[in-house]
Design an enzyme around this catalytic site. Structure first.
Site, PDB file in Angstrom:
ATOM      1  CD  GLU A   1     -18.497 -76.146 -10.270  1.00  7.47           C
ATOM      2  OE1 GLU A   1     -18.587 -75.236 -11.191  1.00  7.47           O
ATOM      3  OE2 GLU A   1     -17.398 -75.725 -10.374  1.00  7.47           O
TER       4      GLU A   1
ATOM      5  CD  GLU B   1      -8.405 -69.778 -14.402  1.00  5.59           C
ATOM      6  OE1 GLU B   1      -8.064 -71.456 -13.642  1.00  5.59           O
ATOM      7  OE2 GLU B   1      -6.821 -69.722 -15.046  1.00  5.59           O
TER       8      GLU B   1
ATOM      9  CE  LYS C   1     -20.388 -59.340 -17.027  1.00  8.20           C
ATOM     10  NZ  LYS C   1     -21.499 -59.516 -15.636  1.00  8.20           N
TER      11      LYS C   1
ATOM     12  CB  CYS D   1     -13.395 -73.052  -9.174  1.00  7.22           C
ATOM     13  SG  CYS D   1     -12.010 -71.951  -8.082  1.00  7.22           S
TER      14      CYS D   1
HETATM   15  P1  NAD Z   1     -21.023 -68.255 -14.663  1.00  6.11           P
HETATM   16  O1  NAD Z   1     -20.660 -68.505 -15.015  1.00  6.11           O
HETATM   17  O2  NAD Z   1     -22.960 -67.855 -14.834  1.00  6.11           O
HETATM   18  O3  NAD Z   1     -21.199 -66.505 -14.211  1.00  6.11           O
HETATM   19  C1  NAD Z   1     -19.374 -65.807 -14.778  1.00  6.11           C
HETATM   20  C2  NAD Z   1     -20.071 -64.082 -15.092  1.00  6.11           C
HETATM   21  O4  NAD Z   1     -20.326 -64.633 -16.776  1.00  6.11           O
HETATM   22  C3  NAD Z   1     -20.820 -63.750 -14.898  1.00  6.11           C
HETATM   23  O5  NAD Z   1     -20.187 -62.032 -14.649  1.00  6.11           O
HETATM   24  C4  NAD Z   1     -21.679 -63.150 -15.824  1.00  6.11           C
HETATM   25  O6  NAD Z   1     -22.580 -62.252 -15.936  1.00  6.11           O
HETATM   26  C5  NAD Z   1     -21.004 -64.045 -17.222  1.00  6.11           C
HETATM   27  N1  NAD Z   1     -21.011 -63.487 -18.266  1.00  6.11           N
HETATM   28  C6  NAD Z   1     -22.624 -64.386 -18.095  1.00  6.11           C
HETATM   29  N2  NAD Z   1     -23.224 -65.277 -19.667  1.00  6.11           N
HETATM   30  C7  NAD Z   1     -22.832 -64.219 -20.483  1.00  6.11           C
HETATM   31  C8  NAD Z   1     -22.318 -64.066 -21.745  1.00  6.11           C
HETATM   32  N3  NAD Z   1     -23.247 -65.432 -22.295  1.00  6.11           N
HETATM   33  N4  NAD Z   1     -21.682 -63.795 -22.198  1.00  6.11           N
HETATM   34  C9  NAD Z   1     -20.298 -63.234 -21.819  1.00  6.11           C
HETATM   35  N5  NAD Z   1     -20.623 -63.415 -20.185  1.00  6.11           N
HETATM   36  C10 NAD Z   1     -20.888 -63.769 -19.475  1.00  6.11           C
HETATM   37  O7  NAD Z   1     -20.585 -67.649 -12.960  1.00  6.11           O
HETATM   38  P2  NAD Z   1     -20.648 -67.728 -12.218  1.00  6.11           P
HETATM   39  O8  NAD Z   1     -22.094 -68.907 -11.687  1.00  6.11           O
HETATM   40  O9  NAD Z   1     -20.930 -66.562 -11.971  1.00  6.11           O
HETATM   41  O10 NAD Z   1     -19.689 -68.235 -11.027  1.00  6.11           O
HETATM   42  C11 NAD Z   1     -19.826 -70.095 -10.843  1.00  6.11           C
HETATM   43  C12 NAD Z   1     -18.894 -70.571 -11.712  1.00  6.11           C
HETATM   44  O11 NAD Z   1     -17.707 -70.376 -11.479  1.00  6.11           O
HETATM   45  C13 NAD Z   1     -18.829 -71.887 -11.244  1.00  6.11           C
HETATM   46  O12 NAD Z   1     -18.669 -72.987 -12.332  1.00  6.11           O
HETATM   47  C14 NAD Z   1     -17.425 -71.980 -10.761  1.00  6.11           C
HETATM   48  O13 NAD Z   1     -16.995 -73.767 -11.011  1.00  6.11           O
HETATM   49  C15 NAD Z   1     -16.527 -71.054 -11.150  1.00  6.11           C
HETATM   50  N6  NAD Z   1     -15.308 -70.407 -10.583  1.00  6.11           N
HETATM   51  C16 NAD Z   1     -14.200 -70.771 -11.277  1.00  6.11           C
HETATM   52  C17 NAD Z   1     -13.120 -70.328 -10.521  1.00  6.11           C
HETATM   53  C18 NAD Z   1     -11.701 -71.187 -11.186  1.00  6.11           C
HETATM   54  O14 NAD Z   1     -10.941 -70.120 -11.546  1.00  6.11           O
HETATM   55  N7  NAD Z   1     -11.696 -72.102 -11.991  1.00  6.11           N
HETATM   56  C19 NAD Z   1     -12.813 -69.706  -9.948  1.00  6.11           C
HETATM   57  C20 NAD Z   1     -14.748 -69.214  -9.353  1.00  6.11           C
HETATM   58  C21 NAD Z   1     -15.500 -69.727  -9.844  1.00  6.11           C
END
Ligand code: NAD
Length: 511
Positions: free
Chosen positions: A405, A274, A199, A308
């Site tokens: 962040e 991650e 997803k 990130c």
């Molecule tokens: P997010 O956590 O809002 O969403 C990520 C994914 O999780 C999306 O596909 C979303 O639909 C899904 N999701 C949301 N609620 C969920 C639930 N209850 N159960 C299962 N899945 C669910 O993150 P975002 O806003 O898309 O991305 C930004 C974040 O990602 C930042 O905090 C960034 O630091 C992090 N990030 C980390 C890395 C890494 O490698 N450490 C890399 C890229 C981004």
């Protein structure tokens, strides 16, 4: 054409686009058990480009019922299908074909990411190439996956430790590097022999949907990869809770990571995470000045700070702080922001209006807490969602802007007086994804590298990455590691096989 905005605080790019905006959005369906289908609720999920304000994708939206069907398809492909039983060489061959096919469609993939995310086209083209390299590296790993043997347990025992694919893997990805992050997970799960339900973020599903065509063309058997466009609260939650899923690999925010881990704990699934970061660069007076200034600007503004690994806070030695900060301000103001489809643009649009408001709120709190905005700080008055490159000065370690962040083009500047204090400030944070140190003194560099709590430490550099090197976070930045030569281990179970040799010497056998 490039022109300065009125306030002289940024270099705004507009002019000739290298690609044009398609007249129709990309359309697509769900990909379940090798078939394209609409969602059982008949709903669609659309995405309006943050940079251009037009609809750029329109996909069938998955329901909980569709999610359950996709999980069952992956379960059946794992339990009854050929994929887990195939040789590493056969799987590697398919992964390499996928890499070739994606590379041939690089421009199409890159354009879709630009339209959905607002990132610049030159960067999007690079990201697809980096992602392709990950598919090729996973192919190498597929052929070298192996276990262990013990011939040292005594005359009557020979033991094997074999690795088996863990099973059905749920892959949930964020919006900031859609195809790149997918490629840090899916090819390695496939290389290990797993099947998957994927997803992408509801904001940037395009390249994951495009990949489904490629998987079919490359000969990935039906059910091995199932792709769902949908939201987190229902589709993501079902992918996390379902009893037929063996592992969840998630990249996204720490808040969702925690929620998801709690749900997965109900069925004791393996979870790999991650998450976010608040990554410090520690700058000593003997640094290579030009290189450090460039790295700070790159670390802050790459991908609009929606990264990130963003170097979103710098700790500068007190003795050079004022001059260094001034140099960063001057350099930041020359970074070309603007139209993502222009070839010279380095920073494009922010992902959404809601996220722009989150960034603005962080700045408001920073000012309330006594920090000072010394560059930018405002939206750019333009049709898209753009934020000026922003520098926040006079930041102290307990301020929110130093600890959380922001995920935008915002740099927090802190100062330190000696190495111990720098390390203390660097570690005084819930995150531990990455860190950097700039000094000509190798002792300074190695002391920081040893003492800082972060999954990656860069010495006199920032944000380089290689498939060969593991990536992941300490503390609340994550759990587990991606990439590196142990990348496939995450997607396997170990099985110990003990083989008795010769006559049995039992616990209570008659002699
Ligand atoms: P997010 O956590 O809002 O969403 C990520 C994914 O999780 C999306 O596909 C979303 O639909 C899904 N999701 C949301 N609620 C969920 C639930 N209850 N159960 C299962 N899945 C669910 O993150 P975002 O806003 O898309 O991305 C930004 C974040 O990602 C930042 O905090 C960034 O630091 C992090 N990030 C980390 C890395 C890494 O490698 N450490 C890399 C890229 C981004």
């Amino acid at each position: 054409m490039q022109q300065n905005m009125g306030n002289n605080q940024m270099l705004w790019v507009e002019g000739q686009r290298v690609l044009s905006i398609p007249s129709q959005p990309l359309t697509g369906q769900l990909f379940i058990d090798g078939q394209w289908c609409d969602g059982s609720d008949g709903e669609r999920l659309t995405r309006v480009s943050p940079a251009y304000g037009v609809e750029v994708s329109n996909f069938a939206k998955a329901s909980i019922a569709d999610t359950q069907q996709a999980i069952l398809a992956a379960r059946s492909a794992f339990d009854k299908g050929d994929w887990p039983k195939m040789s590493g060489a056969a799987r590697a061959s398919i992964l390499n074909t996928i890499a070739d096919l994606v590379m041939a469609k690089q421009q199409q993939f890159a354009l879709q990411e630009v339209l959905e995310s607002g990132k610049p086209i030159s960067q999007a083209m690079d990201e697809i190439e980096w992602a392709v390299d990950l598919w090729r590296y996973a192919a190498v790993c597929a052929r070298s996956l192996h276990g262990d043997s013990f011939n040292s347990l005594g005359e009557d025992m020979l033991a094997l430790v074999v690795r088996e694919p863990i099973g059905v893997v749920s892959i949930i990805t964020p919006w900031n590097f859609p195809f790149l992050i997918l490629s840090q997970k899916l090819p390695f799960a496939l290389a290990a022999g797993c099947t998957a339900v994927v997803k992408p973020s509801e904001l940037t599903s395009g390249t994951t949907v495009l990949l489904a065509n490629v998987l079919q063309e490359a000969g990935v058997p039906a059910g091995v990869v199932n792709i769902l466009v949908g939201e987190g609260h229902d589709v993501g939650a079902t992918m996390t809770s379902h009893k037929d899923v063996d592992m969840v690999t998630f990249t996204g925010s720490s808040a969702v990571g925690k929620k998801l881990t709690a749900v997965a704990a109900e069925s004791l699934k393996k979870v790999s995470l991650e998450l976010g970061g608040k990554n410090p660069q520690i700058i000593f007076p003997d640094c290579d000045w030009e290189a450090a200034v460039d790295a700070v600007v790159f670390g802050t503004f790459f991908n609009g700070g929606e990264c990130c690994n963003s170097g979103s806070r710098i700790l500068v030695h007190q003795s050079i702080a004022a001059d260094f900060e001034q140099a960063v301000r001057e350099r930041a103001a020359t970074v070309p922001f603007g139209d993502p489809l222009c070839k010279d643009t380095k920073v494009g649009a922010i992902i959404s209006k809601a996220h722009l408001q989150v960034i603005e709120n962080y700045l408001k709190v920073a000012i309330e807490e006594g920090a000072e905005i010394t560059l930018g700080g405002n939206r750019v008055d333009h049709s898209g969602l753009y934020m000026q490159p922003t520098i926040v000065s006079k930041v102290t370690p307990k301020m929110q802007i130093a600890r959380e962040e922001v995920f935008g083009p915002v740099l927090a500047v802190l100062t330190f007086t000696d190495l111990e204090q720098a390390i203390e400030i660097a570690n005084d944070c819930l995150y531990g994804l990455s860190a950097g140190v700039w000094s000509a003194n190798i002792d300074n560099c190695l002391q920081v590298a040893r003492k800082v709590k972060a999954g990656t430490v860069w010495i006199n550099g920032w944000m380089s990455g290689y498939p060969e090197l593991p990536f992941g976070g300490f503390k609340q930045s994550g759990q587990g590691r991606e990439l590196g030569r142990h990348a496939l281990d995450e997607f396997t179970e170990q099985k110990t096989i003990q083989m008795h040799i010769g006559e049995r010497t039992g616990w209570w056998l008659p002699r």
